[in-house]
Design an enzyme around this catalytic site. Structure first.
Site, PDB file in Angstrom:
ATOM      1  CG  ASP A 230      -5.836  -8.139  -5.748  1.00  0.00           C
ATOM      2  OD1 ASP A 230      -5.735  -7.484  -4.689  1.00  0.00           O
ATOM      3  OD2 ASP A 230      -6.702  -9.019  -5.929  1.00  0.00           O
TER       4      ASP A 230
ATOM      5  CG  PHE B 213      -4.804  -2.446  -7.585  1.00  0.00           C
ATOM      6  CD1 PHE B 213      -4.256  -2.752  -8.819  1.00  0.00           C
ATOM      7  CD2 PHE B 213      -6.081  -2.908  -7.298  1.00  0.00           C
ATOM      8  CE1 PHE B 213      -4.964  -3.500  -9.748  1.00  0.00           C
ATOM      9  CE2 PHE B 213      -6.797  -3.657  -8.223  1.00  0.00           C
ATOM     10  CZ  PHE B 213      -6.235  -3.952  -9.449  1.00  0.00           C
ATOM     11  CD  GLU B 214      -2.347   3.988  -6.963  1.00  0.00           C
ATOM     12  OE1 GLU B 214      -3.180   4.577  -7.678  1.00  0.00           O
ATOM     13  OE2 GLU B 214      -2.396   4.014  -5.716  1.00  0.00           O
TER      14      GLU B 214
ATOM     15  CE1 TYR C 223     -12.129   4.812  10.332  1.00  0.00           C
ATOM     16  CE2 TYR C 223     -11.574   3.654  12.355  1.00  0.00           C
ATOM     17  CZ  TYR C 223     -11.284   3.990  11.054  1.00  0.00           C
ATOM     18  OH  TYR C 223     -10.154   3.485  10.465  1.00  0.00           O
TER      19      TYR C 223
ATOM     20  CB  VAL D 124      -7.334  15.120   3.957  1.00  0.00           C
ATOM     21  CG1 VAL D 124      -8.088  15.085   2.632  1.00  0.00           C
ATOM     22  CG2 VAL D 124      -7.911  16.155   4.894  1.00  0.00           C
TER      23      VAL D 124
ATOM     24  N   GLY E 219       0.855  -1.198   0.000  1.00  0.00           N
ATOM     25  CA  GLY E 219       0.000   0.000   0.000  1.00  0.00           C
ATOM     26  C   GLY E 219       0.884   1.239   0.000  1.00  0.00           C
TER      27      GLY E 219
END
Ligand code: NAD
Length: 397
Positions: free
Chosen positions: A111, A74-75, A235, A274, A48
Site C-alpha cells: 500500500d 499494489f498487485e 470529470y 483505455v 503506481g
C-alpha cells in the site's frame, strides 16, 4: 490452467501471463525503436508502476535512457484457481526484460499510501541506488487509508452541485443510453480529494527529501487530465477534477520545498486512454471510442507508451526549459485537444446511437484495448493452451 477473460462490469477478473508479457514487450520494442535519450532520467522511482501510465513511464525510462528503476504498486500474485492481476504479470515480464539487458529493476508490492511502504522504499533506494533523480507519481485507486488518522476514504466519480445527464455506452453490449449521475455530497468530494489529490504525493516527497534520497536537480511528475466539455461535468468539474485541482496545487507547494535541491515538480496533463481506471468512469468510454476513431483517422493516435516517450523526450528532458502552459502544467494532451480533433468528436457525439456505434466510433478498438490490458487478444498467443498462472516477479520472490 486455460485462461480466458472473465468480465465483470468494467473489470476483468482474470489476466493472461504470456499475453501481459507480450503487451509489455510491444511497449519495450517501441521505446527501443527510438534513438537513445542520453539526457533522460537515470535513477527513477515510479509509484503506481505496474499498469497504465506508470508502467509506460517505467519502460520509457529504462529502455529510453538506461535508467535503474524502483517500481511500487499494489498487485496480487496467483493463488489457487485465481490468476495473478495484470500488473503482477506486467511487472514479472518487465523485470525479466530489464534485467536481461543489464538494467537494475526492483519492485515493492504493497500500500503506497502507508508510511511503512514509503520507509521500505527509502531503504531500498539507500541500499541500491543512493538517490533518485526522477519520481513518477501515477497512482489511481478507489480507496486510501490515511496513515496518520486511520480514516479510510472511498472515491466517487460524480458531478458537483447538480445532477448531470449525457450519453454513455455499455462497452460490452454496445448499448448507447442516457445516464444521469447524481451530484456528490461534500463528504464524497472530501474523500475523493483525499485519495486522488496531492496529499499523498507530498507525503512521499517529504519522506524522500527528509531521508536525503533525492538527488540535486531531482524532478517529480504526477499525471492529470482535462478533456473536452462533454466530460467536464463528470470529470474536470466533478469530484475527480477537484482532486486534480488539488494535485496541481500540490505541484506548486512541492516546487517550494524542492528548491533547495534545485528540484522541480510538474503535473503532466495526459491523453484519455483505455486503462483499468478510466474504464470505470461513466460517459468517458463513449468519448474515448469516438476520440480513438478520429485520432486514428488523422494518424494522431497514441497509447500510454507513445505518450510517456513524448513526455520524456519532448518535455522533461530536452536540455532546455520544460515547456508548460499558463498554469505551469506540462501538456501531452495537445493532440487530443486540437481544435479539429475536438470538433470532429463533438460532431460524432451528437450523432452516436446504439445503431451506428460500431460504424462511427472505434468501440471495437476500445474493446480490444481493454482486453489487451489483461493480456487477451495479443497476436501469437495460444489462448486455448494450458498456461502456468503462478509466475514470479523476480525481485518479489
Ligand atoms: P492504472 O489503474 O492503470 O494504474 C494505477 C497504478 O496504481 C497501478 O500500478 C496500481 O497497482 C497502483 N496502485 C493503486 N492503488 C495502490 C496502492 N494503494 N498502493 C500502491 N499502488 C497502488 O491507472 P492510470 O490510468 O495509468 O492512471 C495513472 C494516473 O494517470 C492517474 O493519476 C490518472 O488520473 C492519470 N491519467 C489517466 C488518464 C487515462 O485516460 N487513463 C489520462 C490522464 C491522466
Amino acid at each position: 490452467m486455460i485462461i480466458q477473460p472473465k468480465i465483470r462490469g468494467f473489470i476483468c477478473t482474470t489476466a493472461h501471463p504470456e499475453g501481459c508479457a507480450r503487451h509489455v514487450q510491444e511497449q519495450i520494442e517501441y521505446v527501443k525503436s527510438r534513438p537513445k535519450q542520453a539526457a533522460g532520467p537515470k535513477k527513477v522511482l515510479v509509484i503506481g508502476a505496474s499498469t497504465g501510465y506508470g508502467l509506460a513511464s517505467r519502460i520509457a525510462a529504462t529502455f529510453g535512457s538506461g535508467a535503474a528503476t524502483i517500481g511500487v504498486f499494489f498487485e496480487k500474485p496467483a493463488s489457487g484457481s485465481r490468476t495473478a492481476s495484470a500488473g503482477w504479470y506486467n511487472t514479472a515480464a518487465f523485470e525479466q526484460a530489464a534485467q536481461a539487458e543489464g538494467y537494475y529493476a526492483t519492485s515493492l508490492n504493497g500500500d503506497a499510501f502507508s508510511d511503512e511502504l514509503k520507509q521500505q522504499t527509502i531503504a531500498r533506494i539507500r541500499e541500491d541506488l543512493g538517490q533518485v533523480d526522477l519520481v513518477v507519481y501515477s497512482l489511481a485507486s478507489p480507496r486510501r487509508t490515511h496513515p496518520r488518522t486511520g480514516e479510510t476514504f472511498t472515491s466517487v466519480i460524480k458531478p458537483i452541485g447538480a445532477a448531470y445527464t449525457n450519453k454513455t455506452v455499455d462497452v460490452h453490449s454496445g448499448k448507447v443510453s442516457e445516464i444521469t449521475v447524481e451530484p456528490a455530497t461534500e463528504e464524497e468530494v472530501r474523500h475523493t480529494v483525499a485519495i486522488m489529490g496531492g496529499e499523498d504525493w507530498i507525503m512521499w516527497m517529504d519522506a524522500l527529501q527528509e531521508a536525503g534520497v533525492l538527488a540535486e536537480g531531482v524532478q517529480t511528475v504526477a499525471y492529470s487530465y482535462i478533456g473536452p466539455s462533454v466530460t467536464h461535468a463528470i470529470y474536470r468539474e466533478g469530484t475527480i477534477g477537484r482532486a486534480k485541482d488539488d494535485l496541481e496545487k500540490s505541484a506548486h507547494e512541492l516546487n517550494g520545498k524542492l528548491s533547495e535541491l534545485s528540484g522541480k515538480a510538474y503535473v503532466s496533463v495526459n491523453k484519455a486512454l483505455v486503462t483499468q481506471s478510466s474504464a470505470a468512469i461513466p460517459i468517458v468510454p463513449l468519448y474515448i471510442s469516438l476520440l480513438y476513431k478520429v485520432m486514428k483517422e488523422k494518424n494522431l493516435h497514441e497509447g500510454c507508451i507513445e505518450q510517456m516517450v513524448r513526455l520524456f523526450e519532448e518535455r522533461l528532458y530536452t536540455n532546455g526549459a520544460v515547456p508548460v502552459d499558463e498554469k505551469g502544467r506540462i501538456r501531452v494532451d495537445d493532440l487530443e485537444m486540437r481544435e479539429d480533433v475536438q470538433q470532429a468528436v463533438a460532431d460524432l457525439w451528437g450523432q452516436v446511437t446504439t445503431d451506428n456505434l460500431e460504424s462511427i466510433s472505434d468501440i471495437a478498438g476500445y474493446r480490444s484495448e481493454f482486453l489487451r490490458l489483461f493480456g487477451f487478444g495479443l497476436a501469437g498467443i495460444d489462448y486455448e493452451a494450458e498456461t502456468e498462472a503462478d509466475v514470479a516477479v523476480p525481485t518479489l520472490s
